[in-house]
Design an enzyme around this catalytic site. Structure first.
Site, PDB file in Angstrom:
ATOM      1  N   GLU A  87      -8.715   3.836   0.979  1.00  0.00           N
ATOM      2  CA  GLU A  87      -9.594   3.064   1.326  1.00  0.00           C
ATOM      3  C   GLU A  87      -9.208   2.880   2.864  1.00  0.00           C
ATOM      4  OE1 GLU A  87     -10.887   0.481  -2.335  1.00  0.00           O
ATOM      5  OE2 GLU A  87      -9.642  -0.405  -0.861  1.00  0.00           O
ATOM      6  N   CYS A 144      -7.430  -1.799   8.928  1.00  0.00           N
ATOM      7  CA  CYS A 144      -6.258  -1.820   7.908  1.00  0.00           C
ATOM      8  C   CYS A 144      -6.467  -0.339   7.248  1.00  0.00           C
ATOM      9  CB  CYS A 144      -6.593  -2.922   6.923  1.00  0.00           C
ATOM     10  SG  CYS A 144      -5.502  -2.882   5.663  1.00  0.00           S
ATOM     11  N   CYS A 184      -0.390   2.940  -5.920  1.00  0.00           N
ATOM     12  CA  CYS A 184       0.789   2.193  -5.497  1.00  0.00           C
ATOM     13  C   CYS A 184       1.593   1.835  -7.012  1.00  0.00           C
ATOM     14  CB  CYS A 184       0.368   0.578  -4.920  1.00  0.00           C
ATOM     15  SG  CYS A 184       1.602  -0.422  -4.507  1.00  0.00           S
ATOM     16  N   CYS A 186       2.539  -5.341  -8.074  1.00  0.00           N
ATOM     17  CA  CYS A 186       1.926  -6.757  -7.753  1.00  0.00           C
ATOM     18  C   CYS A 186       0.934  -7.255  -8.712  1.00  0.00           C
ATOM     19  CB  CYS A 186       1.567  -7.217  -6.306  1.00  0.00           C
ATOM     20  SG  CYS A 186       2.929  -6.555  -5.185  1.00  0.00           S
ATOM     21  N   CYS A 222      -2.879  -7.770  -7.436  1.00  0.00           N
ATOM     22  CA  CYS A 222      -3.332  -6.759  -6.329  1.00  0.00           C
ATOM     23  C   CYS A 222      -3.990  -5.468  -7.197  1.00  0.00           C
ATOM     24  CB  CYS A 222      -2.143  -6.148  -5.545  1.00  0.00           C
ATOM     25  SG  CYS A 222      -2.659  -4.885  -4.250  1.00  0.00           S
ATOM     26  N   GLY A 258      -0.943   0.889  -1.087  1.00  0.00           N
ATOM     27  CA  GLY A 258       0.419   1.646  -0.911  1.00  0.00           C
ATOM     28  C   GLY A 258       1.438   0.659  -0.502  1.00  0.00           C
ATOM     29  N   GLU A 259       2.802   1.103  -0.504  1.00  0.00           N
ATOM     30  CA  GLU A 259       3.813   0.142   0.286  1.00  0.00           C
ATOM     31  C   GLU A 259       4.258   1.013   1.286  1.00  0.00           C
ATOM     32  OE1 GLU A 259       7.105  -1.503   1.869  1.00  0.00           O
ATOM     33  OE2 GLU A 259       5.718  -2.804   0.291  1.00  0.00           O
ATOM     34  N   SER A 284       3.196  -3.783   7.293  1.00  0.00           N
ATOM     35  CA  SER A 284       3.406  -4.667   6.290  1.00  0.00           C
ATOM     36  C   SER A 284       4.167  -4.200   4.653  1.00  0.00           C
ATOM     37  CB  SER A 284       2.133  -5.310   5.697  1.00  0.00           C
ATOM     38  OG  SER A 284       2.141  -6.108   4.492  1.00  0.00           O
ATOM     39  N   SER A 323       5.040  -9.419   2.771  1.00  0.00           N
ATOM     40  CA  SER A 323       4.306 -10.013   1.788  1.00  0.00           C
ATOM     41  C   SER A 323       5.131 -10.890   0.781  1.00  0.00           C
ATOM     42  CB  SER A 323       3.708  -8.790   0.903  1.00  0.00           C
ATOM     43  OG  SER A 323       2.555  -8.246   1.574  1.00  0.00           O
ATOM     44  N   LEU A 324       5.036 -12.133   1.096  1.00  0.00           N
ATOM     45  CA  LEU A 324       6.085 -13.120   0.291  1.00  0.00           C
ATOM     46  C   LEU A 324       5.340 -13.482  -0.895  1.00  0.00           C
ATOM     47  CD1 LEU A 324       8.784 -14.009   0.956  1.00  0.00           C
ATOM     48  CD2 LEU A 324       7.980 -15.917   2.020  1.00  0.00           C
ATOM     49  N   HIS A 325       4.341 -14.448  -0.828  1.00  0.00           N
ATOM     50  CA  HIS A 325       3.485 -14.882  -1.906  1.00  0.00           C
ATOM     51  C   HIS A 325       4.093 -16.002  -2.624  1.00  0.00           C
ATOM     52  CE1 HIS A 325       0.704 -11.962   0.051  1.00  0.00           C
ATOM     53  NE2 HIS A 325       1.431 -10.824  -0.440  1.00  0.00           N
ATOM     54  N   ASN A 338      -8.985 -12.589  -2.391  1.00  0.00           N
ATOM     55  CA  ASN A 338     -10.314 -11.720  -3.035  1.00  0.00           C
ATOM     56  C   ASN A 338      -9.903 -11.364  -4.232  1.00  0.00           C
ATOM     57  OD1 ASN A 338     -11.699 -11.510  -0.337  1.00  0.00           O
ATOM     58  ND2 ASN A 338     -10.178 -10.266   0.236  1.00  0.00           N
ATOM     59  N   CYS A 378      -7.643  -4.975  -1.467  1.00  0.00           N
ATOM     60  CA  CYS A 378      -7.213  -3.748  -1.450  1.00  0.00           C
ATOM     61  C   CYS A 378      -7.148  -2.906  -2.611  1.00  0.00           C
ATOM     62  CB  CYS A 378      -5.775  -3.760  -0.901  1.00  0.00           C
ATOM     63  SG  CYS A 378      -5.711  -4.558   0.871  1.00  0.00           S
TER      64      CYS A 378
END
Length: 348
Positions: A90, A103, A110, A114, A117, A160-161, A192, A215-217, A291, A334
């Site tokens: 994507e 993006c 991935c 998470c 996600c 992906g990371e 990121s 990415s903390l969250h 989202n 994502c």
């Protein structure tokens, strides 16, 4: 066949040297590829005919083709792109007052896991090459050319990371940043990461001007481990130590990404903990509306609570932004569009 987009300028010079060509030929090719947007080697009329034939035997130019496209009422465009091996990825184009932001994905699937996600709904199959990532940008840029617009900003924050595919991601950045290529400024490119500390240290040693977003969250290890398994390998103390060293050594401001999840990480105590965690750092927090993904069970924080969370951070001396919603009427999360397509294929 391999895409010619895989090479940064120095690597392309080395490739052409094998064919007996001088370094200036690489600069000519870069102009054709990234300035003139050539889609075939035959268009490169100032290259020797023999070289063109050799290139056609070994390489392709565009490594992606469009499978699906969704367009939101706010202008956000989500593309599902197929690669040569049949894998799909994507890319999302978002319009802001300051320009067009794209993006891009860096992996097929991935493995970070998470829990909120959609990217993690499908496990990692492989890394994307630098050329495949460049193909995402070039495909969208050719569409924008028809509108008299350009990709102004790139965010490597799709599926992906990125730091799990470090070498290819850094090469991709060199390609799109090159003055002879798309010439997208380094400070308009953001990488990121969910917090792979050894790669953060490697990135710090590069001394490049690309932006780093983390990415903390979550504001503490207990909550972060529930949301992001990476915290088990690299807890907050270790992560923050690496980030502070990077910021000081590179004189760069950090971005902390924080998705607001209703009743999970959007409480006053979370905002206060978060402020204490990053207070004094050259950083700001990007608060992101969630989202929703049906499979994950989380819900988005309402606008009033999100604004209150923002206010608490600001009152505690931490700069923050509250990102506007984009693409909420399409498969905006994502990996969501790709996951739906893969499920439909499996059901056929």
């Amino acid at each position: 066949m391999q895409t010619i987009y895989d090479y940064d300028l120095k690597q392309l010079e080395d490739v052409l040297a094998v064919y007996g060509q001088k370094p200036y030929r690489a600069k000519q090719m870069y102009s054709w590829l990234y300035r003139k947007r050539a889609v075939s080697f035959d268009e490169m009329t100032d290259l020797p005919a023999s070289l063109i034939e050799q290139l056609k035997e070994q390489y392709v130019i565009m490594p992606v083709k469009e499978v699906d496209r969704q367009v939101s009422h706010d202008g956000t465009m989500k593309f599902l792109l197929e690669l040569a091996d049949g894998s799909s990825v994507e890319a999302v184009l978002m319009h802001f007052d300051y320009g067009e932001s794209l993006c891009v994905s860096s992996e097929i699937g991935c493995n970070m896991g998470c829990t909120f996600c959609a990217s993690g709904l499908l496990k990692k199959q492989r890394n994307m090459t630098a050329g495949e990532m460049t193909g995402e940008v070039m495909y969208v840029q050719k569409l924008l050319d028809e509108m008299g617009r350009r990709v102004d900003n790139i965010v490597i924050m799709g599926t992906g990371e990125p730091f799990d595919n470090y070498d290819n991601v850094m090469r991709f950045c060199r390609i799109v940043n090159s003055d002879l290529g798309l010439a997208i400024g380094a400070r308009h490119i953001t990488i990121s990461t969910c917090g792979i500390v050894p790669r953060i240290n490697d990135f710090a040693a590069e001394h490049v001007q690309y932006n780093l977003a983390v990415s903390l969250h979550a504001s503490n290890d207990e909550l972060r481990r529930q949301l992001m398994p990476i915290d088990k390998a690299y807890p907050l103390d270790e992560l923050m130590k690496a980030l502070k060293a990077y910021s000081v050594d590179n004189h760069r401001r950090l971005t902390f990404e924080y998705i607001l999840l209703h009743g999970v990480n959007d409480l006053d105590q979370n905002a206060i903990e978060l402020a204490r965690l990053i207070h004094g750092m050259n950083a700001y927090v990007n608060l992101i509306p969630y989202n929703e993904v049906d499979e994950n069970g989380y819900h988005s924080t309402d606008a009033k609570t999100a604004l209150h969370f923002y206010d608490v951070l600001m009152k505690h001396g931490v700069k923050a932004t509250l990102r506007t919603r984009h693409g909420e009427d399409i498969d905006a999360a994502c990996g969501q569009l790709r996951a739906r397509h893969e499920k439909e294929k499996a059901d056929q």
